[in-house]
Design an enzyme around this catalytic site. Sequence first.
Site, PDB file in Angstrom:
ATOM      1  N   GLN A   1      -4.961  -4.653 -43.551  1.00  0.00           N
ATOM      2  CA  GLN A   1      -3.833  -3.755 -43.812  1.00  0.00           C
ATOM      3  C   GLN A   1      -3.501  -2.912 -42.576  1.00  0.00           C
ATOM      4  O   GLN A   1      -2.387  -2.434 -42.420  1.00  0.00           O
ATOM      5  CB  GLN A   1      -4.168  -2.857 -45.006  1.00  0.00           C
ATOM      6  CG  GLN A   1      -3.010  -2.007 -45.466  1.00  0.00           C
ATOM      7  CD  GLN A   1      -3.266  -1.440 -46.852  1.00  0.00           C
ATOM      8  OE1 GLN A   1      -3.239  -2.148 -47.839  1.00  0.00           O
ATOM      9  NE2 GLN A   1      -3.552  -0.153 -46.916  1.00  0.00           N
TER      10      GLN A   1
ATOM     11  N   LYS B   1      17.493  21.081 -11.984  1.00  0.00           N
ATOM     12  CA  LYS B   1      16.750  19.857 -12.276  1.00  0.00           C
ATOM     13  C   LYS B   1      17.574  18.751 -12.942  1.00  0.00           C
ATOM     14  O   LYS B   1      18.404  19.004 -13.799  1.00  0.00           O
ATOM     15  CB  LYS B   1      15.559  20.166 -13.192  1.00  0.00           C
ATOM     16  CG  LYS B   1      14.424  20.929 -12.562  1.00  0.00           C
ATOM     17  CD  LYS B   1      13.754  20.205 -11.402  1.00  0.00           C
ATOM     18  CE  LYS B   1      12.904  19.037 -11.842  1.00  0.00           C
ATOM     19  NZ  LYS B   1      11.696  19.483 -12.546  1.00  0.00           N
TER      20      LYS B   1
ATOM     21  N   HIS C   1       0.836  -1.223   0.000  1.00  0.00           N
ATOM     22  CA  HIS C   1       0.000   0.000   0.000  1.00  0.00           C
ATOM     23  C   HIS C   1       0.865   1.265   0.000  1.00  0.00           C
ATOM     24  O   HIS C   1       0.449   2.294   0.513  1.00  0.00           O
ATOM     25  CB  HIS C   1      -0.944   0.047   1.201  1.00  0.00           C
ATOM     26  CG  HIS C   1      -1.699  -1.218   1.429  1.00  0.00           C
ATOM     27  ND1 HIS C   1      -2.936  -1.470   0.900  1.00  0.00           N
ATOM     28  CD2 HIS C   1      -1.349  -2.351   2.125  1.00  0.00           C
ATOM     29  CE1 HIS C   1      -3.348  -2.687   1.268  1.00  0.00           C
ATOM     30  NE2 HIS C   1      -2.389  -3.240   2.003  1.00  0.00           N
TER      31      HIS C   1
ATOM     32  N   GLU D   1      10.464   7.876 -17.413  1.00  0.00           N
ATOM     33  CA  GLU D   1       9.100   8.388 -17.611  1.00  0.00           C
ATOM     34  C   GLU D   1       8.583   8.027 -18.999  1.00  0.00           C
ATOM     35  O   GLU D   1       7.415   7.683 -19.186  1.00  0.00           O
ATOM     36  CB  GLU D   1       9.077   9.904 -17.441  1.00  0.00           C
ATOM     37  CG  GLU D   1       9.344  10.349 -16.014  1.00  0.00           C
ATOM     38  CD  GLU D   1       9.561  11.853 -15.947  1.00  0.00           C
ATOM     39  OE1 GLU D   1       8.583  12.584 -15.759  1.00  0.00           O
ATOM     40  OE2 GLU D   1      10.723  12.288 -16.097  1.00  0.00           O
TER      41      GLU D   1
ATOM     42  N   SER E   1      16.325  20.861 -17.105  1.00  0.00           N
ATOM     43  CA  SER E   1      15.178  21.728 -17.378  1.00  0.00           C
ATOM     44  C   SER E   1      15.668  22.993 -18.062  1.00  0.00           C
ATOM     45  O   SER E   1      16.771  23.465 -17.792  1.00  0.00           O
ATOM     46  CB  SER E   1      14.489  22.076 -16.057  1.00  0.00           C
ATOM     47  OG  SER E   1      13.804  23.300 -16.165  1.00  0.00           O
TER      48      SER E   1
END
Length: 457
Positions: A322, A283, A156, A290, A277
């Site tokens: 096709q 960054k 969880h 991703e 970035s």
Amino acid sequence: MKKLWGGRFTGENKDWIDTFGASISFDYQLAKQDILGSLAHVKMLGACGIITKDEMQQIQTGLKSLQEKLANNELTFTTQNEDIHLNIESLLTEEIGPVAGKLHTARSRNDQVATDMHLYLKETVTNVIEKIHQLRRVLVDKAEENIETIMPGYTHMQHAQPISFGHHLMAYYQMLTRDQERMQESVSRIDVSPLGAAALAGTTFPIDRQMTADELGFSDIYDNSLDAVSDRDFILEFLSNASLLMMHLSRFCEEMILWCSYEFQFVELADTFSTGSSIMPQKKNPDMAELIRGKTGRVYGNLFQLLTVMKSLPLAYNKDFQEDKEGMFDTSETIIASLEIMSGMIETMKVNQATMQQATEKDLSNATELADYLANKGLPFRQAHEIVGKLVLECIQQGTYLQDIPLEKYQQISPSIEADVYDKLNSHSAVKNRHSLGGTGFDQVKSQIEKAKAELS
Ligand code: ARG
């Protein structure tokens, strides 16, 4: 331009109709397979006396010349010729003249295109299997380096019990092993020759289907000509296996993305697999992970697209077929690239072992250990669970941990608790002691890795 099938037509197609109907913009990727299929077919036509040896040789020479030109990127295709089959035939006519027209004896584009697809997928799946194998190898190596790296195990998304990072990696190894097996098992259904089914009903010419199958390296032949030209199960099976594979890669990517976040800092991805970035100088983004996660969507999409195309199609060939190609090409490209990137990303990823371990020290994920300890001292597990639950509540209220509780307090709860309880509460020994078969205990992870190495070699 006069069509190769134009005999019964008086009117001309408009250009935009030609464009809509054409598949050459994507089925040019079957050029290699198409020529191979034709080479096998013409050899058989010659051997069976359906065309003369001389005609056979002329066509073979022409096809070989096209083969060479293809390898040198010297072939140009046109939408006027609709698809790869008509393009190759028309190029062959340019090479050798009207005798080229004998090639299509006892054959239809329906068995021809199916043959091309079988050949294409057979090669692709072999390639995919190799890439999965390589990724499994990378996983085993990384797991071996991290048998004793302790990390929080989650259920969880909550700290559950500490585990070995090697064990976590080996879980992905197991998934990929199944992916590889699935791909491998699908080969027997891909490796089947439809050639000779002709349009749908077979042919009156005395062809030898076994010979063309052997020439093309197929291990089996379709038993039913209708099935041969209208079966696309083998592509659907590939797309389905690819979807499962991408689902696994996507789950792993999701974890890596999480692990390299500021909050986790469990791993650092190599610069090669990250991007910056354009506005935020600090960054370092896990773009490749991703993107693999994102590309899972198109692979699922390709599966659903073809399932939907195939639904309710009557036998045998329909032009709808096709639409079976672009998704197959796209999926092949996507999974091969994703597997390659995944291997590189994991191989070069830096594991912050100390940070992982620390995450298991200031938490309550050793609560099961304490309950097991009490159960070992003879308490029914349910009762032990209740007692530890209360202690956990106290710890939460006081901002402390189970290992901070003094021995006197433990002994008030149960006189059988001794000083060795603190060793049990330590995350390293919590992991180490899980000796049950397939558990996260170091001995278990080691034998899992040994078994994997044997499988890989
Ligand atoms: N371009 C066609 C396809 O990909 C080839 C088969 C065409 N056959 C036909 N009868 N129109 O499906």
